[in-house]
Design an enzyme around this catalytic site. Sequence first.
Site, PDB file in Angstrom:
ATOM      1  N   LEU A  86     -98.653  80.101 -84.002  1.00 57.00           N
ATOM      2  CA  LEU A  86     -99.630  80.515 -82.996  1.00 57.00           C
ATOM      3  C   LEU A  86     -99.240  81.919 -82.519  1.00 57.00           C
ATOM      4  O   LEU A  86     -98.662  82.099 -81.462  1.00 57.00           O
ATOM      5  CB  LEU A  86     -99.606  79.501 -81.850  1.00 57.00           C
ATOM      6  CG  LEU A  86    -100.859  79.367 -80.990  1.00 57.00           C
ATOM      7  CD1 LEU A  86    -100.843  78.024 -80.289  1.00 57.00           C
ATOM      8  CD2 LEU A  86    -100.941  80.482 -79.977  1.00 57.00           C
TER       9      LEU A  86
ATOM     10  N   GLU B 166    -100.953  85.732 -83.176  1.00 54.88           N
ATOM     11  CA  GLU B 166    -101.975  86.514 -83.864  1.00 54.88           C
ATOM     12  C   GLU B 166    -101.429  87.811 -84.449  1.00 54.88           C
ATOM     13  O   GLU B 166    -101.832  88.219 -85.545  1.00 54.88           O
ATOM     14  CB  GLU B 166    -103.154  86.814 -82.929  1.00 54.88           C
ATOM     15  CG  GLU B 166    -104.030  85.609 -82.620  1.00 54.88           C
ATOM     16  CD  GLU B 166    -103.430  84.666 -81.586  1.00 54.88           C
ATOM     17  OE1 GLU B 166    -102.440  85.028 -80.913  1.00 54.88           O
ATOM     18  OE2 GLU B 166    -103.950  83.537 -81.439  1.00 54.88           O
TER      19      GLU B 166
ATOM     20  N   PHE C  66    -110.120  82.022 -82.224  1.00 55.39           N
ATOM     21  CA  PHE C  66    -111.224  82.506 -81.390  1.00 55.39           C
ATOM     22  C   PHE C  66    -111.061  84.013 -81.310  1.00 55.39           C
ATOM     23  O   PHE C  66    -109.943  84.494 -81.136  1.00 55.39           O
ATOM     24  CB  PHE C  66    -111.168  81.917 -79.976  1.00 55.39           C
ATOM     25  CG  PHE C  66    -111.536  80.457 -79.924  1.00 55.39           C
ATOM     26  CD1 PHE C  66    -112.860  80.064 -79.685  1.00 55.39           C
ATOM     27  CD2 PHE C  66    -110.570  79.475 -80.116  1.00 55.39           C
ATOM     28  CE1 PHE C  66    -113.191  78.713 -79.647  1.00 55.39           C
ATOM     29  CE2 PHE C  66    -110.904  78.133 -80.076  1.00 55.39           C
ATOM     30  CZ  PHE C  66    -112.220  77.742 -79.844  1.00 55.39           C
TER      31      PHE C  66
ATOM     32  N   HIS D 174    -113.035  81.701 -74.462  1.00 50.27           N
ATOM     33  CA  HIS D 174    -113.593  81.215 -75.733  1.00 50.27           C
ATOM     34  C   HIS D 174    -115.051  81.635 -75.898  1.00 50.27           C
ATOM     35  O   HIS D 174    -115.829  80.939 -76.529  1.00 50.27           O
ATOM     36  CB  HIS D 174    -113.493  79.688 -75.819  1.00 50.27           C
ATOM     37  CG  HIS D 174    -112.097  79.173 -75.766  1.00 50.27           C
ATOM     38  ND1 HIS D 174    -111.394  79.038 -74.592  1.00 50.27           N
ATOM     39  CD2 HIS D 174    -111.245  78.766 -76.746  1.00 50.27           C
ATOM     40  CE1 HIS D 174    -110.191  78.566 -74.828  1.00 50.27           C
ATOM     41  NE2 HIS D 174    -110.058  78.396 -76.147  1.00 50.27           N
TER      42      HIS D 174
END
Lengths: 426, 327
Positions: free
Chosen positions: B58, B60, B83, B129
């Site tokens: 996790l 990015e 997302f 989100h």
Amino acid sequence: MAQTVLMPQLGESVTEGTIGQWLKKVGDAVDKYESLLEVLTDKVNAEVPAPVAGTIAKILVENGQTVPIGTPICEIEVQGGQTETAPVADAEPVQADEPQSQPSKSPTVAAETDDGQRGRYSPAVRRLAHERGIDPALLTGTGAGGRVTRDDVLSASDAHEKPTATVAAPTPKPAAHESTAVAAMVPGAPAVIDEEDTLQPLNNVRKVIAERMVRSKQTVPHAWLMVEVDVTGLVALRTKLKEEFKAREGVSLTFMPFMIRAVVSALRTVPSMNAQWNGDSIVMKKRINVGMAAATDRGLIVPVIKDADQKNIVGLAKASQDLVKRARNGRLTMDDLSGGTFTVDNTGAVGTVLTYPVINAPEVGIVTMESIVKRPVVVGDMIAIRSMVNVCLSFDHRVVDGAEAGQFVTTIKTELEAITQETSIY
Amino acid sequence: MAVMTYLEAIRETLRQELRRDDRIIVYGEDVGVRGGVFRVTEGLQAEFGEQRVIDSPLAEAAIIGTAIGAAVNGLRPVPEIQFSDFIFPAINQIVQEAARIRYRSNGTFGVPMVIRAPFGGGVHGALYHSQSVEAFFAHVPGLKVVIPSTPYDAKGLLAAAIQDEDPVLYFEHKAAYRSLKGDVPDERYLIPIGKADLKRPGKHVSIITYGLMVSYALKAAETLDKEGISVEILDLRSIRPLDVEAILDTAKKTGKVLMVHEDNLTGGIGGEVSALIAEHALFYLDAPIVRLAGPDVPAMPYSPPLEHAFMVTPEKITEAARKLAKF
């Protein structure tokens, strides 16, 4: 029972009228055909007669307000009648309001509508109008606030490009083209208003004159020339005849009928002066209808002597004085103001000896008769005192050149100089 | 030819591409075992194995950073950002590295990478989100940004993005995933990046938009058609590079342009499109260019009424286009 009076239509292209003045107030009794009010339009002013006898019950539109044709303007209480809405009896036009007869194409917008966008043109409208030679100011805007949209210009342009398609078969009528000469309008210089200055709002006559003058000066290439005319013989003739003429005919004998007759003769000699510019063609007018510029206390107007070529001096004298009198009394009809093919301006009445008149477009020319003044002139090898007058001509150089224009004024000169004390006026 | 949802079109394209070229790898948070939080990559790990469909940490910045390294070294990575809201930790890698490697290496190295990321709101995703992030990347030379509006385009644009030798951001609207359905050919095809699509010809108003808003604009056009207003719709498909020619063509044709996007108004693609039209088609404009966009508020609210107020809807598009037509 009340009868509603509607704003009458005072001319075929007129879409709205302004209440000039109510001649009656609520509670007043009126006879049938008695004048109720004065209506101003950009073409004529007229008194509107009562369609029925009765009592004014309500006045729905106040002085100075502008409303579309067909808007209820007052109610007349009729004894024993039924409530109905009736168009008024034919209005009697009383005051001519514009300097020439060409129907106004400017769309008129009722005072109540939002016309905030009129006169504001998008880049697309400006470009298309320029490319296609259309003046957007003359179009009726269908956009918000009366804005002229791109589609308005395109449809005007389409209509402009194929006008003959819809013309009826038997006698195809030549299509009238909007002049394609106007392109970019440059905004005028703004006025400088100081504190002690006052603003005078434009009345309808002033607005129409302003619009016509701007259009003429911006679209018509004016050229100008002048001749000196020796009218000693004419002056002598008039002096000899005027008392007798007045007694017999009931009108004064002025110089104008002689001038008009000379102009008619010149128009016959140079028919291209009796014409109108039509974009891609020239309309040669068959009738000779001479407009006479007349000053009134409301402004300049140009009543027209129809078929001036069919009248002699007496006929022209009577016709011109009738028109001038009615113009000053505000009693001209629409017909008096329409159909002119050439204009004569008696500027001498104002005392000038030289003017540069503005052409009454779409006519091709306008000629002035200046003040007749005694001057020393050379006659043969001697100096003589002669009655001299200057005749000035402005002409549309798209239609005629200097040669024809020169021939035209020379014909006037020859005609006027040929008049002697012995010339018959019949 | 089969009728697919937008989501299925993306999945089947990934499957087809993975089968076609074994240099292609898919990786991201939960894309493997779970098949992605939206199930876009469902079944891919089972078919292609853990070496090609990889569950990532996790992180990015690490996902994109390693993807860049893999791409420079000959693979064709298709990383997913779960997302698009979470793309920002990776922005340094994307903007400073991926976008510039070709330029910096004088053409020696390229980064043939496609970053997939779901974006957009109206799905009760709230602040983290729901964002639209395309404008950040459309600003950067060296990146390409595509946003498909139909299942058909989703396939053709994804295949073209994978084929591209330089980094492409491929944004997928979450609300489009299952709401948009359409015919998708079985065979592989490419939609050129940088080519807009004229969705509907019209004559009174041009709506220029992309992504989910294309379907909303089409609904608005149907409504307005009944009122006699003819709406032209241009789907940009690529927001970098923009199809300048198509933009100017439609602007010149109708003279009235309504730019629609869900992304915030200020600094959005609408501003760039407006500037292009103003620069190159001023004399064809019959009305001010209108932008209909998400409001300039910090984020999509969670409260349903407020979320609805934020979103650009077919009704809002209809109203804006109607007003413009009547101008």
